[in-house]
Write a protein that holds these residues in place. Structure first.
Motif, PDB file in Angstrom:
ATOM      1  N   SER A  28      -7.041  35.684   7.476  1.00 18.12           N
ATOM      2  CA  SER A  28      -7.367  34.413   8.119  1.00 18.12           C
ATOM      3  C   SER A  28      -7.939  34.605   9.521  1.00 18.12           C
ATOM      4  O   SER A  28      -8.463  33.664  10.114  1.00 18.12           O
ATOM      5  CB  SER A  28      -6.124  33.522   8.198  1.00 18.12           C
ATOM      6  N   ASP A  76      -8.493  27.976   7.373  1.00 21.17           N
ATOM      7  CA  ASP A  76      -7.274  27.209   7.103  1.00 21.17           C
ATOM      8  C   ASP A  76      -6.838  27.254   5.641  1.00 21.17           C
ATOM      9  O   ASP A  76      -5.642  27.133   5.350  1.00 21.17           O
ATOM     10  CB  ASP A  76      -7.475  25.745   7.517  1.00 21.17           C
ATOM     11  N   HIS A  77      -7.798  27.409   4.721  1.00 19.59           N
ATOM     12  CA  HIS A  77      -7.443  27.241   3.307  1.00 19.59           C
ATOM     13  C   HIS A  77      -7.843  28.403   2.397  1.00 19.59           C
ATOM     14  O   HIS A  77      -7.116  28.708   1.446  1.00 19.59           O
ATOM     15  CB  HIS A  77      -8.096  25.957   2.766  1.00 19.59           C
ATOM     16  N   LYS A  78      -8.965  29.058   2.653  1.00 15.80           N
ATOM     17  CA  LYS A  78      -9.466  30.051   1.698  1.00 15.80           C
ATOM     18  C   LYS A  78      -8.993  31.471   1.969  1.00 15.80           C
ATOM     19  O   LYS A  78      -8.986  32.306   1.066  1.00 15.80           O
ATOM     20  CB  LYS A  78     -10.997  30.016   1.665  1.00 15.80           C
ATOM     21  N   SER A  99     -12.609  25.479   7.409  1.00 17.15           N
ATOM     22  CA  SER A  99     -11.974  25.348   6.099  1.00 17.15           C
ATOM     23  C   SER A  99     -11.648  26.717   5.504  1.00 17.15           C
ATOM     24  O   SER A  99     -10.645  26.878   4.810  1.00 17.15           O
ATOM     25  CB  SER A  99     -12.880  24.563   5.140  1.00 17.15           C
ATOM     26  N   ARG A 123      -6.389  34.056  -0.858  1.00 17.77           N
ATOM     27  CA  ARG A 123      -5.659  32.900  -0.358  1.00 17.77           C
ATOM     28  C   ARG A 123      -4.163  33.153  -0.183  1.00 17.77           C
ATOM     29  O   ARG A 123      -3.537  32.612   0.729  1.00 17.77           O
ATOM     30  CB  ARG A 123      -5.896  31.719  -1.298  1.00 17.77           C
TER      31      ARG A 123
END
Length: 331
Positions: free
Chosen positions: A217, A187-189, A184, A126
């Motif tokens: 990403s 965008d986040h992990k 998700s 992350r």
């Protein structure tokens, strides 16, 4: 703050207002009939949708090994000098409207093994600031010099590395990677500031290598692989063909057969599939609805026969404890 209740309060005596339905034969029979009438059409609709999904499945792990290596497939797959290119021909039997989804299927691969699932670092994936957080990634945590591996862990290390290219009538088909991973995850992990580092640099290579100039990403194949499967036989999305395929089209597939499933008796399959409103081809859901609906109708008919042939008088609901006057319960 603590709440104390008297020993004879309505709460401690479980006398608070509650729904306490009386399951009379009429209510039970009506409920079973309603469930059966509702579930059977849903099951038929699911089966109808599943039957309209066109699917081509081709197992290639055996045929893509040269005949003189058939008795020692492991030597073939581990030898860097052998030619891993394999050409397959797939015939389209029915119209396949775009997008046509490309999956790779692995059998007898236990991604749900406890040590395998735990061998990753979500913090490292992350954010760059947690690059050194590799405690949970052993044995693929750091290099021989102690430098952290990014991404670390057995899941990333075993990344699938077979590749496919497609053509019809000598015309290449583009494979789109757009939206094959969860939004998700992008965008986040998986961080936009995290880049592969020291990845697959050891003496034993597990799977695919990653471009060190592309952030995690944007490594869509990695994101798909990192969502571990719950069962030993699973499919993962490789890409999409965004043109229609017509009946009798012959698809030429050039496969780079790199991934080692021979050491543990696994199987590799290439799957081309369309989708319906319930997703891919899946007859289980429809059969489950029809089975439950049919069972409910069978029970309803059985209870009706029992109720008509050998009825039993119903008790008076006023004698139930929750319907009686609290002042007279002790009498």
């Amino acid at each position: 703050m603590f709440l104390f209740f008297a020993a004879d309060s309505r709460f401690t005596q479980q006398e608070l207002p509650a729904c306490k339905p009386i399951l009379t034969p009429g209510w039970v029979i009506t409920t079973f009939i309603c469930v059966g009438i509702l579930f059977i059409p849903i099951g038929l609709a699911c089966l109808f949708a599943s039957e309209h999904v066109v699917e081509i499945v081709d197992r290639y792990d055996y045929d893509c090994v040269p005949s003189h290596y058939r008795n020692d497939s492991i030597l073939f797959i581990q030898d860097s000098k052998t030619n891993k290119t394999c050409t397959r021909s797939l015939t389209v039997t029915k119209q396949m409207k775009s997008p046509v989804f490309i999956y790779y299927q692995l059998d007898n691969f236990y991604q749900n093994h406890r040590r395998y699932v735990k061998s990753r670092s979500d913090k490292q994936l992350r954010s760059k600031s947690h690059e050194g957080d590799t405690v949970s990634c052993k044995p693929e945590a750091v290099t021989a010099n102690g430098a952290p591996i990014v991404p670390c862990g057995l899941i990333a290390w075993s990344l699938f590395n077979d590749t496919y290219s497609f053509s019809v009538k000598n015309k290449g088909l583009d494979v789109s990677k757009k939206d094959i991973a969860w939004k998700s995850d992008q965008d986040h992990k998986f961080g936009s500031d995290v880049y592969p580092k020291n990845f697959q640099n050891g003496s034993l290579i597990g799977g695919a290598k990653l471009n060190s100039s592309i952030p995690l990403s944007e490594q869509l194949d990695l994101m798909v692989w990192m969502r571990t499967a719950a069962l030993p036989n699973f499919r993962k999305l490789y890409g999409k063909i965004e043109v229609d395929l017509h009946p009798d089209d012959v698809i030429t597939v050039i496969i780079e057969n790199n991934y080692n499933t021979y050491g543990f008796g696994g199987k590799k399959k290439l799957v081309l599939s369309t989708t319906s409103w319930i997703g891919g081809k899946n007859s289980f859901l429809g059969r489950a609805y029809i089975t439950v609906g049919g069972l409910c109708l069978f029970l309803a008919v059985t209870f009706i026969l029992v109720y008509v042939i050998k009825p039993r008088p119903l008790g008076d609901p006023s004698y139930l404890s929750w319907n009686r006057n609290p002042a007279t319960r002790g009498n």
